[in-house]
Design a protein around this motif. Sequence first.
Motif, short mmCIF file in Angstrom:
data_model
loop_
_atom_site.label_atom_id
_atom_site.label_comp_id
_atom_site.label_asym_id
_atom_site.label_seq_id
_atom_site.Cartn_x
_atom_site.Cartn_y
_atom_site.Cartn_z
N LEU A 13 0.82 -1.21 0.00
CA LEU A 13 0.00 0.00 0.00
C LEU A 13 0.86 1.27 0.00
N ALA A 14 1.99 1.22 0.70
CA ALA A 14 2.88 2.39 0.71
C ALA A 14 3.49 2.63 -0.67
N VAL A 15 3.86 1.57 -1.35
CA VAL A 15 4.42 1.72 -2.71
C VAL A 15 3.34 2.25 -3.65
N ALA A 16 2.11 1.77 -3.51
CA ALA A 16 1.02 2.27 -4.35
C ALA A 16 0.75 3.75 -4.08
N LEU A 20 1.19 6.83 -6.73
CA LEU A 20 0.12 7.78 -7.04
C LEU A 20 0.54 9.21 -6.79
N ARG A 21 1.39 9.43 -5.80
CA ARG A 21 1.87 10.79 -5.53
C ARG A 21 2.87 11.26 -6.58
N ARG A 22 3.72 10.35 -7.07
CA ARG A 22 4.78 10.73 -8.00
C ARG A 22 4.32 10.71 -9.46
N LEU A 23 3.43 9.81 -9.83
CA LEU A 23 3.04 9.63 -11.24
C LEU A 23 1.51 9.59 -11.42
N LEU A 32 -7.68 1.07 -8.76
CA LEU A 32 -6.95 -0.07 -9.32
C LEU A 32 -5.52 -0.13 -8.78
N VAL A 33 -4.92 1.02 -8.55
CA VAL A 33 -3.51 1.07 -8.13
C VAL A 33 -3.34 0.54 -6.71
N GLY A 34 -4.20 0.92 -5.79
CA GLY A 34 -4.08 0.48 -4.40
C GLY A 34 -4.13 -1.03 -4.23
N PRO A 35 -5.18 -1.68 -4.73
CA PRO A 35 -5.23 -3.13 -4.61
C PRO A 35 -4.10 -3.86 -5.36
N THR A 36 -3.63 -3.28 -6.45
CA THR A 36 -2.52 -3.90 -7.16
C THR A 36 -1.26 -3.87 -6.32
N LEU A 75 1.37 -1.11 -14.63
CA LEU A 75 0.25 -0.19 -14.82
C LEU A 75 0.66 1.16 -15.40
N VAL A 76 1.94 1.48 -15.38
CA VAL A 76 2.40 2.79 -15.81
C VAL A 76 2.28 2.90 -17.33
N ARG A 77 1.66 3.98 -17.77
CA ARG A 77 1.50 4.25 -19.20
C ARG A 77 2.67 5.10 -19.68
#
Length: 91
Positions: A13-16, A20-23, A32-36, A75-77
């Motif tokens: 969760l910390a990495v997610a 989200l803060r950086r990108l 989608l990002v949190g659960p991933t 997930l990063v585009r």
Amino acid sequence: MIVETVGALAIGLAVAWLALRRLPHRLPEPRLVGPTGAAGGLLGAFVTHTALGGAQPLVILGGALVMAVALLSLLVRPAGRRPVGRTARPA
């Protein structure tokens, strides 16, 4: 084993959250990002625990970190991505 599980979940969760803060412009929506990230942390801890045994909790949490980062990187585009269906045609 409970400490490893909670630690792996917290790492994911910390990495997610950090991603989200950086990108924010290069990731899909946060639902989608949190659960991933959480799933990546748990999966990484499970794989590392299975491969090495349970005697090394810091190594297991390191595996959780690596797997969470790896799954979130999927997930990063790309930065310069164009919308689908709009192609520039030469004149």
